[in-house]
Design a protein around this motif. Structure first.
Motif: not given
Length: 369
Positions: A260-262, A270-275, A344-347, A352-353
């Motif tokens: 996981i790359t943030v 933020p953008k999250v990448i699953f490699g 962040l307000h996680w929930r 929307r991530l």
């Protein structure tokens, strides 16, 4: 001589136990099934108990019986058991819990919490959701012992083969009090003469989201998490055009690695990448291909990478719609990006991530040219 005498005395002392229970008095709960009666509002508890009949030195006969208990609450239903003091439902010998979808829709954890404080309660065993009425299945079942073993072995095989991680009753109950402990319970069904995995029911911090993953999405979650698939065979179509060459694939997964790359953004989330790097053995690819040349391998690898990414995108969409962080992104952010996490307000923000999968498929057949 003195040592020999002491040894003999010790052997005599080890031949019995003062608090042992005779085998014929042991009750092994194969299945503890919990349902909710929509009409009466009662909790219905059914369990299959296996007893050793005719116990003798060297053997005995196993006999399975089904017991049904009802009550306004699960505690009251359990209290009707004839096994006062060692109620089989609360005993450590319970092998598996099944809950119906109806029970799962009525705040199940609140009704199950008492198990954490019940003496000798079986809380480290798997809990699964059963699609349909297990009671009806049991009523028409000729060999309940065989069905119980089949169900138990099937559930264990899900985790052993890397298809899906099992959830213990303790983890299920405690997830309600843990902010980032979203889980999925296996959704099983009795189909004809076998038990099948239909998918998974998603829970957000102990609450039933009423959203489900299908069977392929369950497998995809394991790939995104980088968990070994146990050489499971994956099959499917890489194109809606069945006539296209190599549109069909059948593979065995040899190894999967995930990272996981943030990427924090100055403005916005933020953008999250699953490699995901996937090493596979291709066993079928459209037409019968016994030897894969370099061009064919490259084409299949690219097609499969794209196809896997498309499947992963749909899986992630389902999880975000359910606001269920089954992939543990929140835990990653909290552990490795604490400042970002605090902003962040996680929930509210999780659905929307921007979460993007990036697959790299590598065919490692020994018969490639």
């Amino acid at each position: 001589m003195k040592k020999a005498t002491i040894g003999i005395l010790l052997l005599l002392l080890l031949t019995g136990c003062w608090d042992q229970m005779q085998l014929r008095h042991l009750n092994f709960v194969d299945i503890a099934s919990i349902d909710f009666d929509e009409k009466s509002g009662n909790i219905v508890l059914r369990y299959i108990v296996t007893r050793l009949k005719g116990a003798s030195q060297g053997g005995g006969n196993l006999v399975s019986e089904t017991t049904e208990l009802k009550g306004p609450s699960l505690v009251e239903a359990v209290g009707q058991s004839d096994f006062i003091g060692r109620a089989p439902f609360l005993g450590v010998n319970t092998r598996i819990y099944t809950i119906s979808q109806s029970f799962a829709s009525h705040d199940p954890i609140t009704k199950l919490t008492f198990l954490l404080k019940a003496p000798y309660a079986a809380i480290n065993v798997p809990v699964v959701v059963f699609d349909g009425s297990l009671s009806k299945t049991l009523k028409v079942m000729k060999n309940q012992e065989e069905f119980s073993n089949e169900l138990y072995e099937f559930v264990l095989a899900l985790e052993k083969n890397g298809i899906m991680s099992n959830v213990s009753m303790m983890r299920f109950i405690q997830s309600k009090e843990m902010q980032l402990e979203d889980i999925a319970l296996p959704l099983l069904k009795k189909s004809d003469s076998e038990i099948v995995l239909k998918g998974a029911l998603l829970f957000r911090q102990g609450k039933n989201t009423r959203k489900k993953l299908d069977k392929d999405q369950v497998r995809m979650v394991q790939l995104l998490l980088g968990k070994d698939m146990g050489r499971q065979r994956l099959t499917g179509h890489m194109s809606e055009n069945d006539d296209e060459r190599h549109s069909y694939y059948g593979v065995y997964v040899k190894k999967v690695d995930s990272k996981i790359t943030v990427h924090p953004e100055t403005n916005g989330l933020p953008k999250v990448i699953f490699g995901v790097r996937l090493r596979i053995n291709s066993i079928e690819a459209g037409e019968s291909v016994h030897t894969l040349n370099a061009d064919t391998v490259n084409r299949i690898e690219k097609d499969m990478s794209k196809h896997m990414e498309e499947q992963a995108i749909e899986t992630i969409k389902t999880l975000q719609k359910a606001n269920c962080d089954l992939l543990g992104i929140g835990k990653q952010l909290k552990a490795y990006h604490p400042n970002l996490w605090k902003s962040l307000h996680w929930r509210k923000d999780y659905p929307r991530l921007s979460i993007k999968p990036k697959f790299e498929v590598q065919i490692s057949n020994p018969d490639t040219e």
